[in-house]
Design a protein around this motif. Structure first.
Motif, PDB file in Angstrom:
ATOM      1  N   LEU A  13     -12.297  22.645 -21.483  1.00 31.06           N
ATOM      2  CA  LEU A  13     -12.747  24.014 -21.720  1.00 31.06           C
ATOM      3  C   LEU A  13     -11.554  24.959 -21.791  1.00 31.06           C
ATOM      4  O   LEU A  13     -10.682  24.951 -20.922  1.00 31.06           O
ATOM      5  CB  LEU A  13     -13.708  24.441 -20.605  1.00 31.06           C
ATOM      6  N   ASP A  14     -11.525  25.805 -22.833  1.00 30.81           N
ATOM      7  CA  ASP A  14     -10.437  26.768 -23.033  1.00 30.81           C
ATOM      8  C   ASP A  14     -11.003  28.182 -22.863  1.00 30.81           C
ATOM      9  O   ASP A  14     -11.894  28.589 -23.613  1.00 30.81           O
ATOM     10  CB  ASP A  14      -9.848  26.591 -24.435  1.00 30.81           C
ATOM     11  N   LEU A  15     -10.505  28.903 -21.892  1.00 29.40           N
ATOM     12  CA  LEU A  15     -10.998  30.245 -21.596  1.00 29.40           C
ATOM     13  C   LEU A  15     -10.102  31.344 -22.168  1.00 29.40           C
ATOM     14  O   LEU A  15     -10.267  32.513 -21.831  1.00 29.40           O
ATOM     15  CB  LEU A  15     -11.102  30.434 -20.078  1.00 29.40           C
ATOM     16  N   SER A  16      -9.174  30.976 -23.039  1.00 26.81           N
ATOM     17  CA  SER A  16      -8.178  31.944 -23.514  1.00 26.81           C
ATOM     18  C   SER A  16      -8.798  33.084 -24.314  1.00 26.81           C
ATOM     19  O   SER A  16      -8.198  34.151 -24.450  1.00 26.81           O
ATOM     20  CB  SER A  16      -7.124  31.224 -24.367  1.00 26.81           C
ATOM     21  N   GLY A  17     -10.009  32.897 -24.843  1.00 21.97           N
ATOM     22  CA  GLY A  17     -10.649  33.961 -25.609  1.00 21.97           C
ATOM     23  C   GLY A  17     -11.268  35.039 -24.754  1.00 21.97           C
ATOM     24  O   GLY A  17     -11.772  36.046 -25.279  1.00 21.97           O
ATOM     25  N   VAL A  18     -11.263  34.861 -23.443  1.00 23.17           N
ATOM     26  CA  VAL A  18     -11.856  35.838 -22.522  1.00 23.17           C
ATOM     27  C   VAL A  18     -10.833  36.162 -21.439  1.00 23.17           C
ATOM     28  O   VAL A  18     -10.315  35.266 -20.782  1.00 23.17           O
ATOM     29  CB  VAL A  18     -13.144  35.278 -21.887  1.00 23.17           C
ATOM     30  N   ASP A  19     -10.560  37.435 -21.253  1.00 27.16           N
ATOM     31  CA  ASP A  19      -9.564  37.850 -20.251  1.00 27.16           C
ATOM     32  C   ASP A  19     -10.154  37.820 -18.850  1.00 27.16           C
ATOM     33  O   ASP A  19     -11.354  38.026 -18.649  1.00 27.16           O
ATOM     34  CB  ASP A  19      -9.070  39.270 -20.553  1.00 27.16           C
ATOM     35  N   ASP A  20      -9.302  37.571 -17.857  1.00 28.30           N
ATOM     36  CA  ASP A  20      -9.652  37.683 -16.441  1.00 28.30           C
ATOM     37  C   ASP A  20     -10.876  36.841 -16.074  1.00 28.30           C
ATOM     38  O   ASP A  20     -11.940  37.371 -15.729  1.00 28.30           O
ATOM     39  CB  ASP A  20      -9.899  39.147 -16.059  1.00 28.30           C
ATOM     40  N   CYS A  21     -10.724  35.536 -16.151  1.00 31.67           N
ATOM     41  CA  CYS A  21     -11.783  34.602 -15.782  1.00 31.67           C
ATOM     42  C   CYS A  21     -11.476  33.955 -14.440  1.00 31.67           C
ATOM     43  O   CYS A  21     -10.406  33.357 -14.267  1.00 31.67           O
ATOM     44  CB  CYS A  21     -11.932  33.509 -16.833  1.00 31.67           C
ATOM     45  N   VAL A  22     -12.400  34.068 -13.510  1.00 30.75           N
ATOM     46  CA  VAL A  22     -12.329  33.326 -12.261  1.00 30.75           C
ATOM     47  C   VAL A  22     -13.283  32.146 -12.395  1.00 30.75           C
ATOM     48  O   VAL A  22     -14.427  32.308 -12.822  1.00 30.75           O
ATOM     49  CB  VAL A  22     -12.724  34.205 -11.059  1.00 30.75           C
ATOM     50  N   VAL A  23     -12.812  30.959 -12.034  1.00 26.41           N
ATOM     51  CA  VAL A  23     -13.567  29.734 -12.297  1.00 26.41           C
ATOM     52  C   VAL A  23     -13.929  29.026 -10.996  1.00 26.41           C
ATOM     53  O   VAL A  23     -13.084  28.868 -10.111  1.00 26.41           O
ATOM     54  CB  VAL A  23     -12.756  28.782 -13.198  1.00 26.41           C
ATOM     55  N   ILE A  24     -15.187  28.600 -10.910  1.00 28.69           N
ATOM     56  CA  ILE A  24     -15.607  27.632  -9.898  1.00 28.69           C
ATOM     57  C   ILE A  24     -15.874  26.335 -10.638  1.00 28.69           C
ATOM     58  O   ILE A  24     -16.690  26.299 -11.561  1.00 28.69           O
ATOM     59  CB  ILE A  24     -16.887  28.080  -9.155  1.00 28.69           C
ATOM     60  N   THR A  25     -15.178  25.279 -10.271  1.00 24.90           N
ATOM     61  CA  THR A  25     -15.275  24.030 -11.014  1.00 24.90           C
ATOM     62  C   THR A  25     -15.622  22.864 -10.098  1.00 24.90           C
ATOM     63  O   THR A  25     -15.313  22.875  -8.905  1.00 24.90           O
ATOM     64  CB  THR A  25     -13.964  23.735 -11.768  1.00 24.90           C
ATOM     65  N   GLY A  26     -16.242  21.867 -10.720  1.00 21.67           N
ATOM     66  CA  GLY A  26     -16.552  20.644  -9.994  1.00 21.67           C
ATOM     67  C   GLY A  26     -15.589  19.528 -10.304  1.00 21.67           C
ATOM     68  O   GLY A  26     -15.825  18.377  -9.958  1.00 21.67           O
TER      69      GLY A  26
END
Length: 400
Positions: A13-26
């Motif tokens: 998953l690439d989040l570069s298109g959205v600024d300021d992302c906090v992620v909870i991941t499994g």
């Protein structure tokens, strides 16, 4: 600030298109995250607790989820933090197979008789009233986990006495198809009906490859399935923005009957097929929509109208050890993803826990017509079967 929930199955998953992302991941670590929190136990209660803890330090504007495993958690966090997006009353209706059946039947949509059950005795009571065959499944499972088709009294006799949170319903004859859709601002953007190949989402039970192919606008099922998808969405508790994956039973001359519907991305390898058909990245597009960012819905709708002949296919894991994987493909095979490597082992426990979305290799196929597409699906399946090698596992004492 956007909170993004990333399930263990969300690779790359690439989040570069959205600024300021906090992620909870499994498990998977997406690129472009401002902050990352990993949870070992990826379930609703754990995700909500982690999200509320993060909300003490961050002012979130949106919560984004992609998978069946985190839809309800995302909805509960939106409710607790008073954020826009799907709330629990809607998320639960798309997650709980009994609730979705209740809403759709109340709206006058066709569907089988059903009953929520907790014991085998209740299943036998239902069958005594409605007859066989019947389908038994957990109310909130995914990937065909726990689904049983009951065809005989012998099948009934094999059921465990206790069946917590299950639903039993009449078996609906017909072909199973899927429809993937997008709703933005409460308005339909696209619906893409597709026919499964052969054994559909239960093919992995037979160690058989499976996939699906998009139905063109001229196909006789395309219009009725599109209309039925939006009728089902109207019947369930509303949300402004939804990415949808539904399955229907279709039979010649009859109205489609809902099997089930989910408010999340379709399982792999359906997204690569949709991406190729629409010329976009469905996951990245949904990320922007759920984050409240603009997308060109007119262009997306137009691409759906023009979508050509595209199919997806994949080979499931078997009980054994992989010895070889494909490295080259014909020019009409695209999006090859090799999801295992030589030496990987599916022992008895891992093999029995497999889901319909578990594959060792997946790909898409294109063609100029449906007939040619079906031919290429089979040709590519035969080719890949020859390139994926398996070795039996022989345990101590010679048992396989």
């Amino acid at each position: 600030m956007i909170l993004v929930l990333v399930s263990p199955r969300q690779r790359g998953l690439d989040l570069s298109g959205v600024d300021d992302c906090v992620v909870i991941t499994g498990g998977p670590v997406p690129s472009g995250a401002s902050e990352l929190v990993t949870v070992a136990d990826y379930r609703t209660e754990t995700l909500v607790a982690a999200g509320l803890e993060l909300a003490r330090r961050h002012r979130f504007e949106r919560v984004v989820s992609f998978a069946e495993a985190d839809v309800v958690a995302a909805a509960q966090l939106r409710e607790a933090l008073d954020l826009p997006g799907q709330r629990p009353v809607s998320a639960l209706a798309y997650r709980d197979k009994a609730l979705m059946r209740k809403h759709s039947l109340a709206a006058g949509l066709p569907g089988p008789a059903y009953r929520t059950v907790e014991t085998a005795a209740e299943v036998r009571e239902f069958v005594a009233d409605q007859g066989l065959p019947a389908v038994l499944k957990p109310r909130s499972s995914s990937g065909s986990v726990g689904v049983r088709i009951l065809r005989s009294t012998a099948d009934l006799a094999e059921l465990p006495d206790q069946l917590a949170d299950h639903v039993v319903e009449q078996f609906v004859p017909g072909e199973v198809v899927h429809v993937d859709g997008l709703l933005v601002g409460g308005k339909p953007v696209f619906a893409l009906p597709a026919a499964y190949t052969d054994l559909a989402c239960l093919a992995h039970w037979e160690d058989s490859g499976s996939g699906s192919l998009l139905l063109t606008a001229e196909h006789p099922w395309h219009g009725p399935l599109t209309e039925e998808l939006w009728r089902v969405v109207a019947a369930l508790p509303a949300a402004e923005d939804l990415v949808l994956h539904a399955e229907f039973f279709v039979a010649e001359g009859q109205r489609p009957v809902l099997c089930e519907i989910a408010s999340r991305l379709p399982g792999h390898p359906i997204p690569p097929m949709i991406n190729r058909a629409l010329g976009l990245d469905l996951r990245a597009t949904w990320l922007r929509i759920a984050a409240g960012l603009p997308v060109d819905v007119t262009a997306i709708a137009g691409a759906a109208v023009r979508a050509g002949s595209v199919a997806n296919f994949g080979l499931p894991p078997r009980h054994g050890r992989i010895t070889s994987v494909p490295t080259d493909v014909p020019p009409w095979v695209h999006d090859l993803e090799v999801l295992a490597k030589p030496g990987d082992v599916w022992d008895r426990d891992r093999y029995e826990a497999r889901k319909s979305g578990d594959f060792v290799v997946t790909w898409t196929v294109t063609a100029d017509s449906e007939g040619e597409l079906r031919q290429r699906i089979q040709e590519s399946a035969d080719l890949m079967e020859g390139k994926v090698g398996w070795q039996e596992i022989i345990s101590v004492g010679g048992a396989r």
